[in-house]
Design an enzyme around this catalytic site. Structure first.
Site, PDB file in Angstrom:
ATOM      1  CE1 TYR A 108      50.479  77.038  39.387  1.00  0.00           C
ATOM      2  CE2 TYR A 108      52.036  77.635  41.119  1.00  0.00           C
ATOM      3  CZ  TYR A 108      50.854  77.856  40.456  1.00  0.00           C
ATOM      4  OH  TYR A 108      50.037  78.875  40.842  1.00  0.00           O
TER       5      TYR A 108
ATOM      6  CD  GLU B 192      48.175  79.555  38.087  1.00  0.00           C
ATOM      7  OE1 GLU B 192      47.987  79.411  39.297  1.00  0.00           O
ATOM      8  OE2 GLU B 192      47.342  79.277  37.232  1.00  0.00           O
TER       9      GLU B 192
END
Ligand code: GDP
Ligand code: MN
Length: 378
Positions: A101, A189
């Site tokens: 992530y 993101e």
């Protein structure tokens, strides 16, 4: 403004972040053609302005163009968290060894963008954040310099990345930081940032949220808005220049002023209720704006009571009262409403509402408790 995955990845790509070179499809036939052209395995991905598509069945790996066509038939038209899928992205499928992530988000508390990363990325990142926060590295960015080289390395080592990948990771992290800063994003993101079978990194998913207030200086980004794909209530709110954020509770709130709206939500919670939304109708709200706001609040099926908290300053109480009466004339609803009106022209406002058969309150505590009681009666 939320961007689609395919739009976000195109922007990432402009900042030197490796992404799959996929194609958009609006029909199963287009999906077939795209898969055929890409050759080999592809992944068929729902393009909707919400997350959690994988868990909802909106992301499927297809081995052949025929299979891609079949998945596209399944996914197009599907509804994910209330968003209808109108297009799918066909990407060459990646061989994933690890899912990382990597994101940048605006942390309002420290007034900085913060880069966040974890070696345990993928679809369960929220779970990781809750149960193993120590697996997440957070580094604040300098507002003028962005991410420094040493910070990129700090993050890479912090998540235990293979040293052979650190250089590549640093390029991606800096690209992400630059993308956010140049586009006035409040969030960007990559999840997953995948470690591929060939040992390289690639951004397989992308999400960017642009600050609406900055759009006038980014006409190119503003043009990416996909009006038809946005949340209907939020779209309506923007059209009427209202600040509206949907929440999970049952008590609809209509308030003038952002600070007062926050206080109203706090008081509802204090007395054991849950606000269904944040809604600031702003100063000097006219009757038709109030009517639009009420329609938006009532379009949320979980609302079973509405609390109006109006402090009349520039906004006149009689004007708001007229808006409420006008709205109730247009909307057929049985949802109970509690109104607290104080300030400029409050007597006139109350007189107008007396005819509308609504519960009134003098203090915010009283109003909140009445609204909670009303919501429980339903
Ligand atoms: P999200 O669920 O909305 O975040 O959608 P993602 O684009 O992140 O996809 C969900 C999951 O699908 C990812 O976490 C991956 O595990 C998987 N996935 C996505 N793209 C690929 C791909 O190209 N190949 C493979 N094998 N899996 C993929
Ligand atoms: Mn994802």
């Amino acid at each position: 403004m939320n961007l689609h995955e395919y739009q976000s990845k195109r922007i990432f790509s402009q900042y030197g972040i490796p992404t799959p070179q996929g194609e958009l499809a609006q029909s199963p036939d287009e999906a077939y053609a795209a898969a055929k052209q890409l050759g080999g395995r592809v992944v068929v991905k729902a393009q909707v302005l919400t997350g959690g598509r994988g868990k909802a069945g909106g992301v499927k790996v297809a081995k052949t163009p025929e299979e891609a066509q079949a998945y596209a038939t399944q996914i197009l038209g599907m509804s994910i968290k209330g968003f209808k899928v109108e297009q799918v992205l066909i990407d060459p499928a990646a061989n994933i060894k690890q899912e990382i992530y990597l994101g940048v988000v605006l942390d309002r508390a420290i007034e900085r963008l913060v880069m966040i990363s974890s070696a345990a990325g993928g679809m369960d990142i929220e779970e990781v954040a809750r149960t193993a926060p120590d697996k997440i590295v957070r580094i604040p960015l300098d507002p003028s310099l962005g991410l420094a080289d040493f910070q990129a390395k700090q993050i890479a080592f912090g998540i235990g990345l293979d040293p052979a990948l650190v250089k590549e990771f640093a390029v991606i992290a800096k690209g992400l930081s630059n993308a956010v800063m140049s586009s006035d994003a409040t969030l960007a993101e990559i999840n997953p940032l995948a470690v591929l079978g060939d040992g390289h990194l690639m951004a397989l998913d992308g999400k960017i949220v642009i600050d609406d207030n900055a759009l006038p200086r980014h006409p190119d980004l503003a043009a990416l808005r996909d009006v038809g794909a946005e949340d209907v209530a939020e779209m309506e709110a923007r059209r009427h220049d209202l600040s509206y954020v949907k929440l999970d509770g049952t008590i609809g709130c209509m308030v003038n002023g952002a600070g007062l709206a926050m206080a109203t939500m706090d008081v509802i919670k204090y007395f054991g209720g849950a606000p269904a939304n944040f809604l600031d109708i702003g100063g000097g709200a006219q009757a038709d704006k109030v009517a639009a706001a009420l329609r938006i609040i009532l379009s949320d099926a979980s609302v079973n009571a509405v609390l109006f908290n109006i402090f009349g300053g520039i906004t006149r109480c009689d004007e708001v009262a007229r808006g409420i009466v006008q709205a109730l004339g247009q909307i057929n609803t049985k949802v109970p409403m509690v109104v607290r009106l104080v300030g400029t022209n409050e007597a006139e406002g109350r007189a107008i509402l007396a005819s509308a058969n609504m519960e009134t309150a003098t203090t915010l505590s009283e109003a909140a408790q009445k609204a909670i009681a009303a919501s429980k009666r339903v």
